[in-house]
Design a protein around this motif. Structure first.
Motif, PDB file in Angstrom:
ATOM      1  N   UNK A  90       0.816  -1.225   0.000  1.00 27.86           N
ATOM      2  CA  UNK A  90       0.000   0.000   0.000  1.00 27.86           C
ATOM      3  C   UNK A  90       0.845   1.269   0.000  1.00 27.86           C
ATOM      4  N   UNK A  93       0.234   3.341  -5.451  1.00 31.26           N
ATOM      5  CA  UNK A  93      -1.071   3.013  -6.041  1.00 31.26           C
ATOM      6  C   UNK A  93      -0.875   2.254  -7.345  1.00 31.26           C
ATOM      7  N   UNK A 102      -8.199  -3.754  -1.474  1.00 30.51           N
ATOM      8  CA  UNK A 102      -7.363  -2.559  -1.241  1.00 30.51           C
ATOM      9  C   UNK A 102      -8.161  -1.322  -1.660  1.00 30.51           C
ATOM     10  N   UNK A 120      -8.828   3.022  -0.179  1.00 27.17           N
ATOM     11  CA  UNK A 120      -8.356   3.976   0.827  1.00 27.17           C
ATOM     12  C   UNK A 120      -9.145   3.886   2.125  1.00 27.17           C
ATOM     13  N   UNK A 150      -3.238  -2.558   6.261  1.00 29.05           N
ATOM     14  CA  UNK A 150      -1.858  -2.357   6.734  1.00 29.05           C
ATOM     15  C   UNK A 150      -1.570  -3.116   8.035  1.00 29.05           C
ATOM     16  N   UNK A 167       4.189   2.416  19.015  1.00 26.59           N
ATOM     17  CA  UNK A 167       3.390   2.936  17.904  1.00 26.59           C
ATOM     18  C   UNK A 167       2.614   1.830  17.190  1.00 26.59           C
ATOM     19  N   UNK A 196       0.120  -1.528  16.473  1.00 25.92           N
ATOM     20  CA  UNK A 196      -1.272  -1.884  16.765  1.00 25.92           C
ATOM     21  C   UNK A 196      -1.338  -2.939  17.864  1.00 25.92           C
ATOM     22  N   UNK A 220      13.373   6.354   5.056  1.00 26.18           N
ATOM     23  CA  UNK A 220      13.332   4.901   5.267  1.00 26.18           C
ATOM     24  C   UNK A 220      12.539   4.571   6.531  1.00 26.18           C
ATOM     25  N   UNK A 274       8.741   5.233   6.347  1.00 22.65           N
ATOM     26  CA  UNK A 274       8.001   4.170   5.660  1.00 22.65           C
ATOM     27  C   UNK A 274       7.436   3.174   6.681  1.00 22.65           C
ATOM     28  N   UNK A 275       8.162   2.996   7.763  1.00 25.57           N
ATOM     29  CA  UNK A 275       7.711   2.081   8.816  1.00 25.57           C
ATOM     30  C   UNK A 275       6.429   2.561   9.482  1.00 25.57           C
ATOM     31  N   UNK A 276       6.308   3.911   9.581  1.00 22.91           N
ATOM     32  CA  UNK A 276       5.145   4.463  10.277  1.00 22.91           C
ATOM     33  C   UNK A 276       3.839   4.103   9.579  1.00 22.91           C
ATOM     34  N   UNK A 277       3.945   3.785   8.288  1.00 23.92           N
ATOM     35  CA  UNK A 277       2.758   3.381   7.538  1.00 23.92           C
ATOM     36  C   UNK A 277       2.154   2.119   8.168  1.00 23.92           C
ATOM     37  N   UNK A 278       3.003   1.311   8.761  1.00 24.83           N
ATOM     38  CA  UNK A 278       2.541   0.042   9.343  1.00 24.83           C
ATOM     39  C   UNK A 278       2.430   0.127  10.871  1.00 24.83           C
ATOM     40  N   UNK A 279       2.173   1.345  11.338  1.00 23.26           N
ATOM     41  CA  UNK A 279       1.908   1.544  12.767  1.00 23.26           C
ATOM     42  C   UNK A 279       0.571   2.282  12.874  1.00 23.26           C
ATOM     43  N   UNK A 280       0.150   2.565  14.082  1.00 19.33           N
ATOM     44  CA  UNK A 280      -1.132   3.271  14.200  1.00 19.33           C
ATOM     45  C   UNK A 280      -0.960   4.790  14.196  1.00 19.33           C
ATOM     46  N   UNK A 281       0.218   5.261  13.831  1.00 18.20           N
ATOM     47  CA  UNK A 281       0.465   6.702  13.732  1.00 18.20           C
ATOM     48  C   UNK A 281       1.055   6.999  12.352  1.00 18.20           C
ATOM     49  N   UNK A 307      -2.713  15.082   1.168  1.00 19.97           N
ATOM     50  CA  UNK A 307      -2.722  13.617   1.279  1.00 19.97           C
ATOM     51  C   UNK A 307      -1.322  13.099   1.614  1.00 19.97           C
ATOM     52  N   UNK A 364       2.399   8.197   1.325  1.00 22.24           N
ATOM     53  CA  UNK A 364       2.179   6.753   1.221  1.00 22.24           C
ATOM     54  C   UNK A 364       0.695   6.485   1.257  1.00 22.24           C
ATOM     55  N   UNK A 365       0.086   6.414   0.116  1.00 24.21           N
ATOM     56  CA  UNK A 365      -1.358   6.285   0.091  1.00 24.21           C
ATOM     57  C   UNK A 365      -1.764   5.467  -1.119  1.00 24.21           C
ATOM     58  N   UNK A 366      -2.315   4.318  -0.879  1.00 24.22           N
ATOM     59  CA  UNK A 366      -2.760   3.481  -1.995  1.00 24.22           C
ATOM     60  C   UNK A 366      -4.269   3.385  -1.988  1.00 24.22           C
ATOM     61  N   UNK A 367      -4.832   3.290  -3.144  1.00 27.07           N
ATOM     62  CA  UNK A 367      -6.285   3.098  -3.268  1.00 27.07           C
ATOM     63  C   UNK A 367      -6.553   2.323  -4.536  1.00 27.07           C
ATOM     64  N   UNK A 368      -7.690   1.724  -4.564  1.00 27.90           N
ATOM     65  CA  UNK A 368      -7.980   0.922  -5.757  1.00 27.90           C
ATOM     66  C   UNK A 368      -8.446   1.822  -6.899  1.00 27.90           C
TER      67      UNK A 368
END
Lengths: 224, 379
Positions: free
Chosen positions: A49, A52, A65, A67, A74, A102, A104, B230, B233-240, B372, B375-379
């Motif tokens: 993710x 895009x 997937x 938004x 994730x 940080x 989950x 670098x 990028x990790x923060x994308x996989x955290x809750x912040x 935005x 790091x933002x993905x959408x279909x």
């Protein structure tokens, strides 16, 4: 578990990925190979993710997937970047605790330490800048596993490290797939590592060099 | 938010001494500057030569006004001696109050009243000459007003025993009573920094504001150090999210600054006998909020810490100049009022909560946060 259907990615007229379709099941370890610029990292970033897709449908554990569902998607993904993405001035313990705060998932210090020990990372109290490349790579991986992802995406996670550390990481990843059913996509240019670790290999790009090499070595190769 | 504070504590633990140093820097610097300033008050003033060629009340009054200006040490000399000292750089600049000064003022002529001399190292020439010009204009304006009163009386056929000297004296009395033309050290209004009764050469809150400006900028270097693509990028996989991580940490820093600021306000009350009021506290918070937001946004734009440090010192230097901390800017502010808006300390020293900079920074922050995520993905 992971379904990728007719995935396209292009930048303007430049097509990077075209009509990529595959599925991944629980516990699968899949190698992703191809020449430089073939789109391996792009594909991994799309699955993570971080980028895009231009077209196509991706589904992870029944969730498409989108938004709106990014946060839920994730939570199930662990991403191990090619770069060593850790705080160099902190210790191993501080790095683990930092990202756990940080995360989950809440984990005790003992659980975090055990996670490191499982992959033979035993320098808990030492600053990262004093660690060897292999130790740093292990920590890079351990941080990505704190929230217990179902899908682990690894972008050359062992590049530039010694054989022993590579084997320890490979051994840990195999256990993770077998015992916890974590599915993995693993990018590497090291064919021995790919053959040792992966159940099957996806090959992308125009060059058939990797197909031939792996097929000759008896490895199952799927061209995407 | 608790988790963010915990991660911040982990980062702070690694450079706790540095953090403590810069947090206490404003209060310590203020104490040192004010103490040293008071000890060496005379030596720290700008030496100015005054040649008084006109032996009239108005000329003497002008001399007294210049003499009474803080930061300036006047030497009454003859012209030859004054110029000799100027050549030897013993004086910053020389001002000759020409013979006939009062006469010219009476006649409404503003030409050739003062002759000014500067050398190639006259740092304070411009602000001091502007300040003297403002005094002269004050005299000229008063004289003009006296003549206007006379004309008015004639037009209205009012019996009026016209006397220029009496009118000037009366004007000065009124001015003194109403304090209308009180010379400002820095800014007008009922601000935090008043020209006091000569208690301190340097105003504690003025020095504090400048030191806090520098320390806040330097403390926000964490934004650059932690703006690592670098790791982000990790923060994308955290809750912040990365942006949220930065903004929440900024809140933590601002809360820390506010705590230290409150302690500073109490400390200044006891150390310098500075009045403590709600207005003061609100102004401090408004000021620190503004510079924190500014530092945060600046740090977001810069990748190299040394570039950021260089900019921080340059901005502080500019603030020192435009705030009038070293050299009074009365005259310059009169001529170029927009300088007042450039001064980040202006609102604080005026006792106001809001500076235009605070509004601008809040808008920029909202626009940045609203954009935005990368790091933002959408279909």
């Amino acid at each position: 578990m992971l379904q990728v259907e007719a995935l396209h990615k292009s930048y303007g007229n430049h097509v990077i990925l075209e009509d990529i379709t595959f599925t991944l099941e629980k516990g699968d370890i899949v190698g992703l190979v191809g020449e430089n610029g073939a789109g391996k990292s792009t594909l991994l970033h799309i699955l993570a993710t971080l980028q895009k897709p231009s077209k196509g449908k991706l589904t992870l554990n029944g969730m498409t997937y989108h938004w709106k569902s990014l946060s839920h998607i994730r939570r199930q993904i662990g991403f191990v970047p090619q770069e060593i993405a850790i705080w160099d001035h902190l210790t191993v313990e501080e790095n683990m605790v930092f990202f756990e705060k940080l995360s989950w998932k809440n984990k005790s210090k003992e659980e975090l330490q055990n996670l490191c020990l499982d992959m033979k990372l035993n320098r808990w109290k030492e600053p990262v800048h004093t660690l060897s490349g292999g130790m740093k790579r292990k920590l890079n991986l351990a941080i990505s596993l704190i929230h217990e992802p179902k899908l682990l995406l690894l972008d050359e996670p062992t590049v530039g490290i010694d054989l022993k550390s590579k084997q320890e990481i490979a051994s840990y990843l195999k256990d993770l797939a077998t015992k916890r059913g974590v599915a993995m996509i693993y990018i590497s240019h090291d064919m021995n590592e790919i053959m040792n670790l992966c159940d099957q290999v996806f090959c992308i790009g125009d060059d058939s060099f990797y197909d031939r090499l792996l097929t000759q070595a008896g490895q199952e190769v799927i061209r995407l | 938010m608790i988790n963010i504070i915990q991660t911040r504590l982990i980062q702070w633990k690694k450079h706790s001494l540095q953090l403590l140093f810069w947090l206490l820097f404003p209060i310590v610097v203020t104490w040192i500057v004010v103490t040293v300033g008071n000890t060496f008050q005379d030596d720290m003033k700008i030496p100015i030569g005054i040649v008084l060629q006109d032996d009239t009340i108005l000329a003497k009054d002008l001399y007294e006004s210049i003499h009474a200006t803080p930061f300036i040490r006047t030497y009454t000399l003859d012209e030859r001696e004054a110029l000799h000292k100027l050549e030897k750089h013993e004086l910053d600049s020389v001002f000759v109050i020409q013979e006939g000064y009062e006469e010219h003022i009476r006649q409404g002529s503003r030409n050739a009243l003062i002759t000014a001399y500067e050398s190639d190292v006259s740092l304070a020439y411009t602000p001091v000459s502007e300040m003297i010009m403002s005094y002269v204009q004050q005299d000229a304006g008063r004289s003009k007003a006296a003549y206007a009163v006379k004309e008015l009386a004639e037009q209205l056929h009012v019996h009026f025993d016209w006397n220029w000297d009496d009118l000037i004296v009366r004007s000065k009395e009124i001015e003194k009573k109403q304090d209308l033309l009180q010379t400002r050290l820095t800014f007008p209004g009922n601000g935090i920094v008043h020209r006091d009764e000569g208690k301190n050469l340097f105003q504690p809150w003025h020095i504090w504001a400048l030191a806090a400006f520098l320390s806040t900028l330097l403390l926000f270097d964490w934004v650059i150090k932690e703006n690592n693509p670098a790791i982000l990028k990790r923060f994308v996989f955290t809750n912040v999210s990365p942006k949220s991580y930065f903004v929440r940490n900024m809140y933590v820093y601002i809360a820390l600054f506010f705590t230290i600021d409150l302690l500073t306000a109490f400390a200044f009350k006891y150390i310098f006998d500075e009045p403590l009021s709600l207005t003061l506290i609100v102004s401090i918070l408004g000021y620190h909020l503004m510079i924190s937001l500014g530092a945060f946004l600046l740090a977001l734009m810069i990748r190299k810490t040394f570039v950021y440090y260089a900019i921080a010192f340059i901005l502080t230097f500019i603030s020192v100049i435009v705030s009038g901390a070293i050299i009074p800017l009365d005259g310059l502010l009169g001529r170029y009022p927009w300088l007042h808006f450039l001064n980040p300390l202006a609102a604080f020293l005026d006792g106001d909560f809001f500076h235009i900079g605070l509004g601008v920074f809040i808008v920029i922050l909202l626009l940045w946060y609203g954009r935005k995520e990368e790091y933002h993905a959408a279909s």
